[in-house]
Design a protein around this motif. Sequence first.
Motif, PDB file in Angstrom:
ATOM      1  N   ASP A   1     -46.292 -32.499-165.310  1.00 29.28           N
ATOM      2  CA  ASP A   1     -45.686 -31.185-165.097  1.00 29.28           C
ATOM      3  C   ASP A   1     -46.579 -29.941-165.444  1.00 29.28           C
ATOM      4  OD1 ASP A   1     -43.651 -32.667-163.998  1.00 29.28           O
ATOM      5  OD2 ASP A   1     -42.228 -32.298-165.702  1.00 29.28           O
ATOM      6  N   ALA A   2     -47.466 -30.537-166.554  1.00 26.55           N
ATOM      7  CA  ALA A   2     -48.539 -29.485-167.067  1.00 26.55           C
ATOM      8  C   ALA A   2     -49.654 -29.244-166.229  1.00 26.55           C
ATOM      9  CB  ALA A   2     -48.835 -29.938-168.442  1.00 26.55           C
ATOM     10  N   GLY A   3     -49.770 -29.960-165.370  1.00 22.38           N
ATOM     11  CA  GLY A   3     -50.947 -30.020-164.209  1.00 22.38           C
ATOM     12  C   GLY A   3     -52.015 -30.959-164.416  1.00 22.38           C
ATOM     13  N   PHE A   4     -51.860 -31.879-164.993  1.00 22.73           N
ATOM     14  CA  PHE A   4     -52.619 -33.165-164.805  1.00 22.73           C
ATOM     15  C   PHE A   4     -52.391 -34.343-163.944  1.00 22.73           C
ATOM     16  CE2 PHE A   4     -52.871 -31.417-169.396  1.00 22.73           C
ATOM     17  CZ  PHE A   4     -54.275 -31.658-169.624  1.00 22.73           C
ATOM     18  N   GLU A   5     -53.231 -34.823-163.592  1.00 17.56           N
ATOM     19  CA  GLU A   5     -53.110 -35.943-162.743  1.00 17.56           C
ATOM     20  C   GLU A   5     -52.915 -37.384-163.554  1.00 17.56           C
ATOM     21  OE1 GLU A   5     -54.912 -38.674-159.090  1.00 17.56           O
ATOM     22  OE2 GLU A   5     -55.782 -36.901-159.548  1.00 17.56           O
ATOM     23  N   VAL A   6     -51.851 -37.910-163.823  1.00 21.54           N
ATOM     24  CA  VAL A   6     -51.538 -39.166-164.706  1.00 21.54           C
ATOM     25  C   VAL A   6     -51.361 -40.263-163.915  1.00 21.54           C
ATOM     26  CG1 VAL A   6     -49.897 -39.860-166.400  1.00 21.54           C
ATOM     27  CG2 VAL A   6     -50.039 -37.402-165.964  1.00 21.54           C
ATOM     28  N   ILE A   7     -52.020 -41.386-164.384  1.00 22.68           N
ATOM     29  CA  ILE A   7     -52.076 -42.741-163.865  1.00 22.68           C
ATOM     30  C   ILE A   7     -51.186 -43.423-165.079  1.00 22.68           C
ATOM     31  CG2 ILE A   7     -53.643 -44.837-163.438  1.00 22.68           C
ATOM     32  CD1 ILE A   7     -55.581 -42.097-162.963  1.00 22.68           C
ATOM     33  N   PHE A   8     -50.360 -44.193-164.856  1.00 19.52           N
ATOM     34  CA  PHE A   8     -49.594 -44.931-165.729  1.00 19.52           C
ATOM     35  C   PHE A   8     -49.779 -46.434-165.626  1.00 19.52           C
ATOM     36  CE2 PHE A   8     -45.356 -46.891-167.223  1.00 19.52           C
ATOM     37  CZ  PHE A   8     -45.787 -46.531-168.785  1.00 19.52           C
ATOM     38  N   THR A   9     -50.360 -47.248-166.838  1.00 19.20           N
ATOM     39  CA  THR A   9     -50.765 -48.624-166.371  1.00 19.20           C
ATOM     40  C   THR A   9     -49.316 -49.510-166.482  1.00 19.20           C
ATOM     41  OG1 THR A   9     -50.847 -48.910-168.974  1.00 19.20           O
ATOM     42  CG2 THR A   9     -52.750 -48.202-167.668  1.00 19.20           C
ATOM     43  N   GLY A  10     -48.169 -49.069-167.041  1.00 18.59           N
ATOM     44  CA  GLY A  10     -47.140 -49.982-167.367  1.00 18.59           C
ATOM     45  C   GLY A  10     -47.341 -50.404-168.776  1.00 18.59           C
ATOM     46  N   ILE A  11     -46.368 -51.550-168.954  1.00 16.32           N
ATOM     47  CA  ILE A  11     -46.512 -52.144-170.262  1.00 16.32           C
ATOM     48  C   ILE A  11     -47.268 -53.345-170.347  1.00 16.32           C
ATOM     49  CG2 ILE A  11     -43.921 -51.258-170.890  1.00 16.32           C
ATOM     50  CD1 ILE A  11     -43.054 -53.915-170.164  1.00 16.32           C
ATOM     51  N   ARG A  12     -47.396 -53.891-171.499  1.00 19.49           N
ATOM     52  CA  ARG A  12     -48.109 -54.996-171.954  1.00 19.49           C
ATOM     53  C   ARG A  12     -49.586 -55.327-171.226  1.00 19.49           C
ATOM     54  NH1 ARG A  12     -42.585 -56.818-171.112  1.00 19.49           N
ATOM     55  NH2 ARG A  12     -41.589 -57.137-173.099  1.00 19.49           N
ATOM     56  N   GLN A  13     -50.425 -54.283-171.453  1.00 19.19           N
ATOM     57  CA  GLN A  13     -51.832 -54.116-170.912  1.00 19.19           C
ATOM     58  C   GLN A  13     -52.784 -54.713-171.867  1.00 19.19           C
ATOM     59  OE1 GLN A  13     -52.502 -52.953-167.497  1.00 19.19           O
ATOM     60  NE2 GLN A  13     -50.099 -53.278-167.690  1.00 19.19           N
ATOM     61  N   LYS A  14     -53.563 -55.536-171.214  1.00 25.28           N
ATOM     62  CA  LYS A  14     -54.831 -56.134-171.852  1.00 25.28           C
ATOM     63  C   LYS A  14     -55.696 -55.016-172.198  1.00 25.28           C
ATOM     64  CE  LYS A  14     -54.024 -60.681-170.225  1.00 25.28           C
ATOM     65  NZ  LYS A  14     -55.053 -61.704-169.254  1.00 25.28           N
ATOM     66  N   VAL A  15     -56.453 -54.907-173.286  1.00 26.53           N
ATOM     67  CA  VAL A  15     -57.496 -53.845-173.510  1.00 26.53           C
ATOM     68  C   VAL A  15     -58.596 -53.809-172.461  1.00 26.53           C
ATOM     69  CG1 VAL A  15     -59.609 -53.239-175.187  1.00 26.53           C
ATOM     70  CG2 VAL A  15     -57.110 -53.745-176.244  1.00 26.53           C
ATOM     71  N   ASP A  16     -59.315 -54.862-171.948  1.00 27.78           N
ATOM     72  CA  ASP A  16     -60.112 -55.148-171.111  1.00 27.78           C
ATOM     73  C   ASP A  16     -59.599 -54.388-169.730  1.00 27.78           C
ATOM     74  OD1 ASP A  16     -61.894 -56.193-172.845  1.00 27.78           O
ATOM     75  OD2 ASP A  16     -61.546 -58.331-172.077  1.00 27.78           O
ATOM     76  N   ASP A  17     -58.303 -54.457-169.516  1.00 21.47           N
ATOM     77  CA  ASP A  17     -57.845 -53.899-168.240  1.00 21.47           C
ATOM     78  C   ASP A  17     -57.547 -52.430-168.457  1.00 21.47           C
ATOM     79  OD1 ASP A  17     -57.753 -56.563-167.251  1.00 21.47           O
ATOM     80  OD2 ASP A  17     -55.500 -56.765-167.681  1.00 21.47           O
ATOM     81  N   ILE A  18     -57.466 -51.927-169.465  1.00 20.57           N
ATOM     82  CA  ILE A  18     -57.296 -50.602-169.885  1.00 20.57           C
ATOM     83  C   ILE A  18     -58.493 -49.961-169.588  1.00 20.57           C
ATOM     84  CG2 ILE A  18     -56.844 -48.551-171.522  1.00 20.57           C
ATOM     85  CD1 ILE A  18     -54.464 -50.682-172.677  1.00 20.57           C
ATOM     86  N   VAL A  19     -59.604 -50.356-170.135  1.00 19.85           N
ATOM     87  CA  VAL A  19     -60.934 -50.024-170.145  1.00 19.85           C
ATOM     88  C   VAL A  19     -61.363 -49.667-168.639  1.00 19.85           C
ATOM     89  CG1 VAL A  19     -63.433 -50.478-170.419  1.00 19.85           C
ATOM     90  CG2 VAL A  19     -61.402 -50.476-172.369  1.00 19.85           C
ATOM     91  N   ALA A  20     -61.113 -51.164-168.022  1.00 20.64           N
ATOM     92  CA  ALA A  20     -61.491 -51.190-166.566  1.00 20.64           C
ATOM     93  C   ALA A  20     -60.853 -50.191-165.716  1.00 20.64           C
ATOM     94  CB  ALA A  20     -61.015 -52.504-166.064  1.00 20.64           C
ATOM     95  N   VAL A  21     -59.783 -50.041-165.904  1.00 20.67           N
ATOM     96  CA  VAL A  21     -58.920 -48.700-165.091  1.00 20.67           C
ATOM     97  C   VAL A  21     -59.654 -47.292-165.232  1.00 20.67           C
ATOM     98  CG1 VAL A  21     -56.563 -47.818-164.616  1.00 20.67           C
ATOM     99  CG2 VAL A  21     -56.774 -50.199-164.849  1.00 20.67           C
ATOM    100  N   ALA A  22     -59.575 -47.324-166.707  1.00 20.92           N
ATOM    101  CA  ALA A  22     -60.040 -45.979-167.114  1.00 20.92           C
ATOM    102  C   ALA A  22     -61.366 -45.681-166.448  1.00 20.92           C
ATOM    103  CB  ALA A  22     -60.227 -45.730-168.650  1.00 20.92           C
ATOM    104  N   VAL A  23     -62.275 -46.683-166.386  1.00 20.89           N
ATOM    105  CA  VAL A  23     -63.702 -46.421-165.633  1.00 20.89           C
ATOM    106  C   VAL A  23     -63.347 -46.142-164.277  1.00 20.89           C
ATOM    107  CG1 VAL A  23     -65.779 -47.601-165.228  1.00 20.89           C
ATOM    108  CG2 VAL A  23     -64.791 -47.581-167.756  1.00 20.89           C
ATOM    109  N   GLN A  24     -62.396 -47.213-163.565  1.00 20.02           N
ATOM    110  CA  GLN A  24     -62.503 -47.011-162.165  1.00 20.02           C
ATOM    111  C   GLN A  24     -62.016 -45.905-161.405  1.00 20.02           C
ATOM    112  OE1 GLN A  24     -59.999 -50.224-160.852  1.00 20.02           O
ATOM    113  NE2 GLN A  24     -60.186 -49.824-158.596  1.00 20.02           N
ATOM    114  N   GLU A  25     -60.924 -45.353-162.356  1.00 19.65           N
ATOM    115  CA  GLU A  25     -60.282 -44.123-162.044  1.00 19.65           C
ATOM    116  C   GLU A  25     -60.833 -43.017-162.378  1.00 19.65           C
ATOM    117  OE1 GLU A  25     -57.601 -43.963-160.134  1.00 19.65           O
ATOM    118  OE2 GLU A  25     -57.177 -46.124-159.877  1.00 19.65           O
TER     119      GLU A  25
END
Length: 136
Positions: A31-55
């Motif tokens: 609502d403040a103007g950011f584009e937000v990607i939400f991963t959902g629950i129970r994420q692995k650290v490696d997956d969070i890093v990969a999504v952050a880089v990919q996105e």
Amino acid sequence: MTGSPIRVLVAKPGLDGHDRGAKIVSRALRDAGFEVIFTGIRQKVDDIVAVAVQEDVALVGLSILSGAHLALTTRVIEGLRAAGADDIAVVVGGTIPGADVPKLQEAGAAAVFPTGTPLDAVVAGVREVTGAIGVA
């Protein structure tokens, strides 16, 4: 703000299954103007890093209620560094004792938002960290 909205990733690392706060923060940032990607629950650290880089996000916001905030935040920051993405800021929110705030900052967290931080303060903090002061 000109151009594309600043992209942020909101992630729930570890085994924590409580996502209401992360969803509320995600909506406030959107609502403040950011584009937000939400991963959902129970994420692995490696997956969070990969999504952050990919996105190609500017910031990763970790929502942690499990008490594992020091270990999980450190692992995400180290993972981003290892991926050559140390330009991606990391902020953390959730059940965080005051004594752990300096420890998280020393580990590399750009901002810490303990439970009870007002949403407008979270949005302002994310704006400051990302340089998005002009985001509506």
